[in-house]
Design a protein around this motif. Sequence first.
Motif, PDB file in Angstrom:
ATOM      1  N   ASN A 391     -31.309  -5.366  -7.831  1.00  0.00           N
ATOM      2  CA  ASN A 391     -30.225  -4.489  -8.268  1.00  0.00           C
ATOM      3  C   ASN A 391     -29.852  -4.767  -9.711  1.00  0.00           C
ATOM      4  OD1 ASN A 391     -29.106  -2.503  -6.315  1.00  0.00           O
ATOM      5  ND2 ASN A 391     -29.026  -4.288  -4.983  1.00  0.00           N
ATOM      6  N   GLY A 392     -29.205  -3.785 -10.322  1.00  0.00           N
ATOM      7  CA  GLY A 392     -28.850  -3.896 -11.722  1.00  0.00           C
ATOM      8  C   GLY A 392     -27.947  -5.080 -12.012  1.00  0.00           C
ATOM      9  N   VAL A 393     -28.056  -5.577 -13.250  1.00  0.00           N
ATOM     10  CA  VAL A 393     -27.222  -6.676 -13.738  1.00  0.00           C
ATOM     11  C   VAL A 393     -26.431  -6.136 -14.922  1.00  0.00           C
ATOM     12  CG1 VAL A 393     -27.185  -9.037 -14.607  1.00  0.00           C
ATOM     13  CG2 VAL A 393     -29.003  -8.322 -13.020  1.00  0.00           C
ATOM     14  N   LEU A 394     -25.108  -6.145 -14.806  1.00  0.00           N
ATOM     15  CA  LEU A 394     -24.262  -5.486 -15.807  1.00  0.00           C
ATOM     16  C   LEU A 394     -22.999  -6.303 -16.012  1.00  0.00           C
ATOM     17  CD1 LEU A 394     -23.455  -1.660 -15.812  1.00  0.00           C
ATOM     18  CD2 LEU A 394     -21.801  -3.359 -16.547  1.00  0.00           C
ATOM     19  N   GLY A 395     -22.869  -6.875 -17.207  1.00  0.00           N
ATOM     20  CA  GLY A 395     -21.654  -7.614 -17.505  1.00  0.00           C
ATOM     21  C   GLY A 395     -21.918  -8.810 -18.396  1.00  0.00           C
ATOM     22  N   PRO A 396     -20.886  -9.608 -18.661  1.00  0.00           N
ATOM     23  CA  PRO A 396     -21.019 -10.749 -19.567  1.00  0.00           C
ATOM     24  C   PRO A 396     -21.854 -11.876 -18.962  1.00  0.00           C
ATOM     25  CG  PRO A 396     -18.815 -10.676 -18.612  1.00  0.00           C
ATOM     26  CD  PRO A 396     -19.495  -9.415 -18.206  1.00  0.00           C
ATOM     27  N   HIS A 397     -22.665 -12.490 -19.803  1.00  0.00           N
ATOM     28  CA  HIS A 397     -23.481 -13.621 -19.373  1.00  0.00           C
ATOM     29  C   HIS A 397     -22.572 -14.810 -19.058  1.00  0.00           C
ATOM     30  CE1 HIS A 397     -26.478 -16.850 -19.543  1.00  0.00           C
ATOM     31  NE2 HIS A 397     -27.395 -15.911 -19.397  1.00  0.00           N
ATOM     32  N   PRO A 398     -22.831 -15.559 -17.980  1.00  0.00           N
ATOM     33  CA  PRO A 398     -21.915 -16.641 -17.601  1.00  0.00           C
ATOM     34  C   PRO A 398     -21.937 -17.843 -18.536  1.00  0.00           C
ATOM     35  CG  PRO A 398     -23.805 -16.583 -16.135  1.00  0.00           C
ATOM     36  CD  PRO A 398     -23.886 -15.349 -16.978  1.00  0.00           C
ATOM     37  N   GLN A 399     -22.986 -18.002 -19.373  1.00  0.00           N
ATOM     38  CA  GLN A 399     -23.047 -19.127 -20.299  1.00  0.00           C
ATOM     39  C   GLN A 399     -22.893 -18.721 -21.758  1.00  0.00           C
ATOM     40  OE1 GLN A 399     -26.759 -21.155 -18.858  1.00  0.00           O
ATOM     41  NE2 GLN A 399     -25.570 -22.984 -19.331  1.00  0.00           N
ATOM     42  N   LEU A 400     -23.473 -17.599 -22.134  1.00  0.00           N
ATOM     43  CA  LEU A 400     -23.412 -17.135 -23.512  1.00  0.00           C
ATOM     44  C   LEU A 400     -22.195 -16.226 -23.663  1.00  0.00           C
ATOM     45  CD1 LEU A 400     -27.204 -16.361 -23.883  1.00  0.00           C
ATOM     46  CD2 LEU A 400     -25.974 -18.274 -24.918  1.00  0.00           C
ATOM     47  N   GLN A 401     -21.189 -16.708 -24.353  1.00  0.00           N
ATOM     48  CA  GLN A 401     -19.865 -16.093 -24.305  1.00  0.00           C
ATOM     49  C   GLN A 401     -19.775 -14.725 -24.978  1.00  0.00           C
ATOM     50  OE1 GLN A 401     -17.247 -19.108 -25.897  1.00  0.00           O
ATOM     51  NE2 GLN A 401     -17.172 -20.231 -23.963  1.00  0.00           N
ATOM     52  N   ASN A 402     -20.715 -14.388 -25.834  1.00  0.00           N
ATOM     53  CA  ASN A 402     -20.662 -13.083 -26.496  1.00  0.00           C
ATOM     54  C   ASN A 402     -21.905 -12.240 -26.192  1.00  0.00           C
ATOM     55  OD1 ASN A 402     -22.369 -14.753 -27.990  1.00  0.00           O
ATOM     56  ND2 ASN A 402     -21.933 -13.689 -29.914  1.00  0.00           N
ATOM     57  N   VAL A 403     -22.524 -12.493 -25.045  1.00  0.00           N
ATOM     58  CA  VAL A 403     -23.715 -11.751 -24.651  1.00  0.00           C
ATOM     59  C   VAL A 403     -23.435 -10.918 -23.409  1.00  0.00           C
ATOM     60  CG1 VAL A 403     -26.089 -11.926 -23.788  1.00  0.00           C
ATOM     61  CG2 VAL A 403     -25.344 -13.355 -25.713  1.00  0.00           C
ATOM     62  N   PHE A 404     -23.749  -9.630 -23.480  1.00  0.00           N
ATOM     63  CA  PHE A 404     -23.691  -8.734 -22.321  1.00  0.00           C
ATOM     64  C   PHE A 404     -25.116  -8.496 -21.827  1.00  0.00           C
ATOM     65  CE2 PHE A 404     -19.684  -6.342 -21.348  1.00  0.00           C
ATOM     66  CZ  PHE A 404     -18.827  -7.207 -22.015  1.00  0.00           C
ATOM     67  N   VAL A 405     -25.270  -8.448 -20.515  1.00  0.00           N
ATOM     68  CA  VAL A 405     -26.570  -8.170 -19.905  1.00  0.00           C
ATOM     69  C   VAL A 405     -26.538  -6.762 -19.317  1.00  0.00           C
ATOM     70  CG1 VAL A 405     -28.300  -8.923 -18.239  1.00  0.00           C
ATOM     71  CG2 VAL A 405     -26.838 -10.616 -19.359  1.00  0.00           C
TER      72      VAL A 405
END
Length: 457
Positions: A391-405
Amino acid sequence: ELGPRLSHLGQTLKGQLPESEGAWNPLRSLQHSPPPPEQADVVVVGGGVLGWSFAYWLKTLENRRHGMRVVVVERDPTYSQASTVLSVGGIRQQFSLPENIRLSLQSAIFLRTINEHLWVPNEPLIDLQFQPSGYLLLASERGAATLEAGVKLQREEGAKVVLLSPSQLKAKFPWINTEDVAVASYGLENEGWFDPWTLLNAFRRKATSLGVYSCVGEVTSFVTDTADNTPGMAQGFGRVKYVNVRLPNSLEQQPVSCAVVVAAAGAWTGKLLDSATAGLRGSLALSPLPIEPRKRYVYVWHCPDGPGLETPFLIDTSGAYFRREGIAGNYLGSMSPPEGREPDTGNLEVDHDFFQEEVWPRLAHRVPAFQSLKVKSAWAGYYDYNTFDQNGVLGPHPQLQNVFVLGGFSGHGLQQAPAAGKAAAELLLNGSTSIDVSRLAPGRLWGSEPLLEAAIF
């Protein structure tokens, strides 16, 4: 149907003329593509339909002239290996998870009104060549309960889907062999297929008209601030400071400082982000993002006695699928390989024996007319496959604070791109979304139960 097709063909041919102003030639774009700016507010890594949808929505929702500087970086302007343009272009609401139903339903509404959103003044109206023939999902006794439960949920979410008994199925589609079919579901509205290339270009043209920068290059690495050199940052976390972009036909790299990175690199999203988090594992000890390429084949065949213009996008009980391609007895289809037989992803070569051994017997059983057909062509493309739960992955990365996936949609990214891009832009700008996609957040990939979708093919 023939009239719009001839009109679209005329526009396409006109667009290929050298003197045609506004015609987009990818090779010419490669030669004249400017280097990326040294600084940007948002860098979108990946110029597929999800990346361009996000860029469009970000500028639209921002609604400020000369606002954020948004840069979309795409390594292949010809899109010769892009999942977007190698897709079969289907759209459906027949899923088992409410998130997928909502994303596809909202995307279908967007596609129906596309010229209200993506039309650029002084350019031709957008013709997606949408074929509203619906999806037809067949289930055996073993899968009947799951299919019926899915239809119940789809109706609750506003999708127009009906259940058909074997006798009703045979009456509506006489060319189907209903042996071993217990029940079928059929989409009455907002389902069918369209031209992926047209949608991608529509998003790209509109986004650039709104001020989005388009850059040809490959993001090779990130320069990341970590807890070791940033006071106040927790151990195991990081923040991307620069994106390194390798320019085409060159060993030169251009560092781009940025506030936000959107990882929308399709099948290569996992590999891309792994390089950024390799030194951050620390106390969190997170495994790499489980998004990787999976190769899928698509075959085109001719069958003069095959199903007619009313043919839906059929998905068999076996997982094999097909749809009509044009109006002259041509069809396309395939199936996912059996477990344990995933093909090599190092190239896009087609295994023609796979059609003869796996696909054709299943389709010929379901559609007796297909016992006599001739394969005309074939191609292979990549799924951005989420190995955790598809399934799709949508939202902020849990480790990289300014990265959206924004990826990992495992074959349904094209059809959900309009709504998914909007949700990601809303999340970045407002911290909330008009469609609840909280369960698609990347954090679920580590330690949570998989968010399983029954209708993945």
